[in-house]
Design a protein around this motif. Sequence first.
Motif, short mmCIF file in Angstrom:
data_model
loop_
_atom_site.label_atom_id
_atom_site.label_comp_id
_atom_site.label_asym_id
_atom_site.label_seq_id
_atom_site.Cartn_x
_atom_site.Cartn_y
_atom_site.Cartn_z
N ALA A 65 0.83 -1.20 0.00
CA ALA A 65 0.00 0.00 0.00
C ALA A 65 0.86 1.25 0.00
N LYS A 66 1.89 1.27 0.82
CA LYS A 66 2.77 2.43 0.90
C LYS A 66 3.49 2.67 -0.43
N THR A 67 3.99 1.60 -1.03
CA THR A 67 4.69 1.73 -2.31
C THR A 67 3.76 2.30 -3.39
N GLN A 68 2.56 1.74 -3.47
CA GLN A 68 1.62 2.19 -4.50
C GLN A 68 1.07 3.58 -4.19
N GLY A 69 0.83 3.85 -2.92
CA GLY A 69 0.34 5.17 -2.54
C GLY A 69 1.36 6.25 -2.84
N GLU A 70 2.61 5.99 -2.51
CA GLU A 70 3.65 6.99 -2.77
C GLU A 70 3.90 7.15 -4.27
N LYS A 71 3.70 6.08 -5.03
CA LYS A 71 3.80 6.21 -6.49
C LYS A 71 2.72 7.15 -7.01
N ALA A 72 1.51 7.02 -6.50
CA ALA A 72 0.42 7.91 -6.91
C ALA A 72 0.71 9.36 -6.51
N LEU A 73 1.23 9.53 -5.30
CA LEU A 73 1.48 10.87 -4.78
C LEU A 73 2.62 11.57 -5.51
N SER A 74 3.55 10.82 -6.05
CA SER A 74 4.73 11.44 -6.68
C SER A 74 4.64 11.51 -8.20
N ASP A 75 3.66 10.89 -8.79
CA ASP A 75 3.57 10.88 -10.26
C ASP A 75 3.41 12.30 -10.78
N PRO A 76 4.18 12.68 -11.81
CA PRO A 76 4.13 14.06 -12.30
C PRO A 76 2.79 14.46 -12.90
N ALA A 77 1.97 13.49 -13.27
CA ALA A 77 0.65 13.84 -13.82
C ALA A 77 -0.28 14.41 -12.76
N GLY A 78 0.02 14.16 -11.49
CA GLY A 78 -0.78 14.72 -10.41
C GLY A 78 -2.03 13.93 -10.11
N LEU A 79 -2.80 14.45 -9.16
CA LEU A 79 -4.04 13.84 -8.69
C LEU A 79 -5.22 14.77 -8.98
N ILE A 80 -6.41 14.30 -8.70
CA ILE A 80 -7.60 15.16 -8.74
C ILE A 80 -7.52 16.05 -7.50
N THR A 81 -7.21 17.32 -7.70
CA THR A 81 -6.99 18.21 -6.55
C THR A 81 -7.91 19.41 -6.52
N THR A 82 -8.64 19.68 -7.59
CA THR A 82 -9.61 20.78 -7.63
C THR A 82 -10.95 20.23 -8.07
N ASN A 83 -12.00 20.94 -7.74
CA ASN A 83 -13.33 20.47 -8.15
C ASN A 83 -13.50 20.49 -9.66
N ALA A 84 -12.70 21.31 -10.34
CA ALA A 84 -12.74 21.29 -11.80
C ALA A 84 -12.22 19.97 -12.36
N ASP A 85 -11.39 19.26 -11.56
CA ASP A 85 -10.84 17.96 -11.97
C ASP A 85 -11.77 16.80 -11.65
N ASN A 86 -12.84 17.03 -10.92
CA ASN A 86 -13.67 15.92 -10.44
C ASN A 86 -14.11 15.00 -11.57
N PHE A 87 -14.07 13.71 -11.28
CA PHE A 87 -14.52 12.71 -12.25
C PHE A 87 -16.02 12.51 -12.07
N LYS A 88 -16.76 12.95 -13.06
CA LYS A 88 -18.21 12.83 -13.04
C LYS A 88 -18.66 11.95 -14.20
#
Length: 523
Positions: A224-247
């Motif tokens: 979990a830690k390995t995969q979570g940190e991979k998600a957190l560090s990926d240069p593409a980023g995460l859904i961080t604003t409501n404009a990014d929300n997956f609907k």
Amino acid sequence: MKNIFVAILLVSLLASCTKNFKDFNQDPNQISDQMLLQDNNLVGSPFSGLLFNIFGHQIEEDLCHDSWMGHLNTPTPFVGNVNNTTYYIRWNAYWGRIYGSVMSPSKQVIELAQKYNLPLFATWAKLIRILAMSKLTAYHGPVIYSNYGTTASTILYDKESDLYDSFFKQLDSIQTTFATNTSYTGFKKFDPSYSGNISAWMKLVNSLRLRLAIRLSKVAPALAKTQGEKALSDPAGLITTNADNFKVSLMGQKMPMAVICFEWDDTRMGAVMESFLGGLKDGRVSKYFSTASNSALYADHPTFPYKGIRNGAYIGAKIDRVPFSKVSEDFQTVPTRRSFTAAEVSFLKAEAALRGWVGAGDPQANYENGVRLSFADWGAGGVDAYLADNTSTPWNYVDPIDAKNNFTASSTITVAWNNADNNELKLEKIITQKWINNFTNSLEAWVDFRRTGYPKIPHVAKNDSSPDWGVIPADQWIKRMPFVNGERTGNTQGVADAVSKMGTGAKDDIATRLWWDTGGPNF
């Protein structure tokens, strides 16, 4: 329910053995495949339907985890008030929806994409499969994934640990493919969620990876830690604003919850939501629910004009609780449904920070940001006062019709963050706010509840569990859905093998824990 017997018939058809899925017959009057090849229509046109069917409807959601998690509950005493909501399984339909309306058509998409040299459409379809199957496994545990499509007489299920390994490896491949094709525009006309923006889909890939990593954080902490940190560090980023929300587009249809509530009068506010939203003075309540039609129903809190129905309630005549709070009228006209929001990502990061994952940031900052994002997303006001409130706590619940449904709130949390609290209390606050935010997406709330025990909600008032489907002790809650009858009778050896993969003493019942539901401490 509009016609529960028709629904059950559809369920029985959909839930037939996976190996018997057939290609759809082609109507000779329809447009030919060659005509549909123009502008990639043949490959792209199924995607709206694939995304739409990630979610369920009444018998997959409203009469399952919407009720179990206290978001909503039914005023209707279906089948003599002995049904899924009281832990006696009458309907088990999500399996059929996912295999019949996601896995089967996506298989055709992948084959066509390969045939016509459109590999990115196959990549996109594989991502949607993971979105869907990561939900289905949260119902049942082992599912048919790597062996899907085989014609063998027995089809073996994937063990949960193997399944998540497959998800993570496939997310790696998907992200690599997307990263080298960020300027591709071929999805645009078929993509109701992100208008073909590959960069937006890459943020979803990382967010999904983080969601699945957190899901495994107790049972497989290193992975979990390995995969979570991979998600957190990926240069593409995460859904961080409501404009990014997956609907997810509703494809011109009405939100299922609104149909069930307004057209059938079969769902109302959950009493657990009344307890938390009222007790914590939560401004989102008016965005979720309408006021009750009779002030006598909420005499126990006259300034909070909402009344909900207890999870697994003792229900008599339907008309008794029809006047309880409906969902907000806004749900009658919304064109989309929330599937993955920036607020959820912020709460995931808050938990990751508690667990010491690199790149997760500060738990308080993530927690408060998640609440702010949620209030903004739902259009609610008063977030500053809400976050500063260190005195308000969830209320006790009073049923004005039947006192057997009353409960005393088991949670005493407040909203305000306190760095002096231990990690357990901090996690309770994070998961409680995540549960509130995930209204209309209660499957994720059910996952969190089973793996953490939060939010602290009451047991069902009426427990009809039995040896037929598994016995849930009075001090416990439902753990999973059993495999569907079509599989039990048509893939008997496959089901037996799947049960054996769930661990020593496992049964195909509602009392057996899934792999990540360890029952152990959170830290």
